[in-house]
Scaffold this active site. Structure first.
Site, PDB file in Angstrom:
ATOM      1  N   ASP A  90     -22.666 -30.659   0.165  1.00 30.42           N
ATOM      2  CA  ASP A  90     -23.374 -31.402  -0.503  1.00 30.42           C
ATOM      3  C   ASP A  90     -23.729 -32.654   0.183  1.00 30.42           C
ATOM      4  OD1 ASP A  90     -24.233 -31.908  -3.006  1.00 30.42           O
ATOM      5  OD2 ASP A  90     -22.864 -33.405  -3.650  1.00 30.42           O
TER       6      ASP A  90
ATOM      7  N   HIS B 154     -32.240 -29.126   2.984  1.00 31.64           N
ATOM      8  CA  HIS B 154     -31.272 -27.905   3.217  1.00 31.64           C
ATOM      9  C   HIS B 154     -31.791 -27.287   4.358  1.00 31.64           C
ATOM     10  CE1 HIS B 154     -30.877 -28.636  -1.089  1.00 31.64           C
ATOM     11  NE2 HIS B 154     -32.072 -28.332  -1.404  1.00 31.64           N
TER      12      HIS B 154
ATOM     13  N   LEU C 264     -12.634 -14.513  11.944  1.00 28.13           N
ATOM     14  CA  LEU C 264     -12.672 -15.365  11.039  1.00 28.13           C
ATOM     15  C   LEU C 264     -13.452 -14.797   9.750  1.00 28.13           C
ATOM     16  CD1 LEU C 264     -12.905 -18.516   9.715  1.00 28.13           C
ATOM     17  CD2 LEU C 264     -15.514 -18.279  10.804  1.00 28.13           C
TER      18      LEU C 264
HETATM   19  C1  IPE Z   1     -22.301 -28.535  -5.705  1.00 32.27           C
HETATM   20  O1  IPE Z   1     -23.215 -29.381  -5.488  1.00 32.27           O
HETATM   21  C2  IPE Z   1     -22.996 -26.915  -5.309  1.00 32.27           C
HETATM   22  C3  IPE Z   1     -23.016 -26.768  -4.097  1.00 32.27           C
HETATM   23  C4  IPE Z   1     -22.711 -27.336  -3.054  1.00 32.27           C
HETATM   24  C5  IPE Z   1     -23.521 -25.498  -3.940  1.00 32.27           C
HETATM   25  P1  IPE Z   1     -24.249 -29.895  -6.630  1.00 32.27           P
HETATM   26  O2  IPE Z   1     -25.138 -30.941  -6.075  1.00 32.27           O
HETATM   27  O3  IPE Z   1     -24.873 -28.714  -7.260  1.00 32.27           O
HETATM   28  O4  IPE Z   1     -23.250 -30.554  -7.685  1.00 32.27           O
HETATM   29  P2  IPE Z   1     -23.309 -31.687  -8.665  1.00 32.27           P
HETATM   30  O5  IPE Z   1     -24.420 -31.343  -9.572  1.00 32.27           O
HETATM   31  O6  IPE Z   1     -23.584 -33.028  -8.079  1.00 32.27           O
HETATM   32  O7  IPE Z   1     -22.008 -31.723  -9.410  1.00 32.27           O
HETATM   33  C1  IPE Z   2     -26.230 -29.404  -1.488  1.00 26.34           C
HETATM   34  O1  IPE Z   2     -27.263 -30.494  -1.614  1.00 26.34           O
HETATM   35  C2  IPE Z   2     -26.904 -28.189  -1.553  1.00 26.34           C
HETATM   36  C3  IPE Z   2     -26.812 -27.590  -2.739  1.00 26.34           C
HETATM   37  C4  IPE Z   2     -26.369 -27.883  -3.782  1.00 26.34           C
HETATM   38  C5  IPE Z   2     -27.336 -26.017  -2.866  1.00 26.34           C
HETATM   39  P1  IPE Z   2     -27.901 -31.061  -2.685  1.00 26.34           P
HETATM   40  O2  IPE Z   2     -28.994 -30.406  -2.794  1.00 26.34           O
HETATM   41  O3  IPE Z   2     -26.844 -31.112  -3.796  1.00 26.34           O
HETATM   42  O4  IPE Z   2     -28.093 -32.731  -2.212  1.00 26.34           O
HETATM   43  P2  IPE Z   2     -28.037 -34.033  -3.237  1.00 26.34           P
HETATM   44  O5  IPE Z   2     -26.615 -33.864  -3.631  1.00 26.34           O
HETATM   45  O6  IPE Z   2     -29.013 -33.935  -4.166  1.00 26.34           O
HETATM   46  O7  IPE Z   2     -28.057 -35.133  -1.954  1.00 26.34           O
HETATM   47 MG    MG Z   3     -25.506 -32.427  -4.773  1.00 25.60          MG
END
Ligand code: IPE
Ligand code: IPE
Ligand code: MG
Length: 259
Positions: free
Chosen positions: A30, A47, A141
């Site tokens: 995240d 991303h 792995l």
């Molecule tokens: C969790 O992250 C999902 C992934 C890392 C794929 P999110 O960014 O979607 O989670 P929330 O919405 O902050 O809980």
């Molecule tokens: C994680 O990063 C990627 C996915 C959830 C797929 P985010 O896109 O949620 O990044 P933040 O949390 O908005 O910074």
């Molecule tokens: Mg996120």
């Protein structure tokens, strides 16, 4: 053998001993969007950088001797994001596997995927299924992508399959009485994997976001404020060292209680 470089022996020493290493590490990757925003870049740039962190982390997990690495790549709730972002996120597995599958094979990595694949764009599904098929016999792995994964939905799906088995007579009513925890685990998408020992979440949020709710019953949780694109091998080691110092009691008394 894959060339690990000259630092390998030294880095091995920084690792906790093998018996203190988690077998299965699961990561909630995240913070990509915030990483990009902090640089004045569009979220998808985060991303893109996150994909490079995936590459680093897989290499590190392989070198550390982790058995299973599960990466939460896309949740069943991530469809709520703008269409362009969803499309970009779902193009990443295809691109990652296109570029990295040869190295993964070289490393004897077995690629797996856990999620509701029917709903993915055909190119994403095809890329992951091909990678799974081509690495099926590998014994190194296990790299398990949670893709269009949601734990509550996984549990609903497990329940449906159990109920259908009763309807079809492959599970008798008398077996229902004897249903055990292992029987539920068997119907989950993670059926043939051990439960995660360590769950890492980057990006500073302290929640599971519908990840491995059943399987995480006794997982150790480790959170880092580091945004996923910045996650390094050293951060990973820090998480592993923290894990090595935890005492897992599973409800019993553990070492401290035996005096
Ligand atoms: C969790 O992250 C999902 C992934 C890392 C794929 P999110 O960014 O979607 O989670 P929330 O919405 O902050 O809980
Ligand atoms: C994680 O990063 C990627 C996915 C959830 C797929 P985010 O896109 O949620 O990044 P933040 O949390 O908005 O910074
Ligand atoms: Mg996120």
């Amino acid at each position: 053998m894959w060339p690990f470089g000259r630092g390998r022996a030294r880095k091995r020493e920084e690792l906790p001993s093998v018996d203190r290493l988690p077998q299965h590490v699961a990561i909630i990757m995240d913070g990509n969007g915030r990483w990009a925003q902090a640089r004045g870049l569009p979220r998808i740039a985060g991303h893109e950088a996150g994909m490079r962190a995936v590459r680093r982390t897989v290499r590190a997990a392989d070198e550390f001797g982790i058995r299973v690495l599960t990466l939460y790549a896309f949740s069943t709730e991530n469809w709520r994001r703008p269409r362009e972002e969803v499309e970009f996120l779902l193009s990443l597995p295809t691109r990652f596997l296109e570029s990295d599958l040869p190295e993964l094979k070289e490393r004897n990595v077995s690629v797996r995927v856990m999620g509701f694949l029917d709903e993915l764009p055909p190119h994403t599904r095809a890329a992951v299924e091909q990678a799974v098929a081509e690495t099926e016999g590998n014994t190194g792995l296990v790299l398990n992508f949670a893709l269009n994964y949601g734990s509550r939905r996984e549990i609903v799906y497990a329940l449906q399959r159990i109920l259908y088995a009763v309807r079809d007579g492959t599970l008798a009513w008398s077996d229902v009485e004897a249903l055990r925890e292992e029987d539920i685990s068997r119907f989950l998408l993670s059926a043939d994997l051990p439960d995660p020992d360590l769950i890492i979440r980057t990006g500073g949020e302290m929640r599971l976001s519908n990840f491995l709710l059943w399987q995480a019953a006794y997982a150790e949780l480790w959170f880092t404020p580091r945004f996923w694109p910045d996650f390094t091998r050293e951060d990973f080691l820090e998480g592993l060292r923290a894990y090595a110092e935890r005492e897992r009691r599973f409800g019993a008394l553990g070492d401290g209680g035996r005096r």
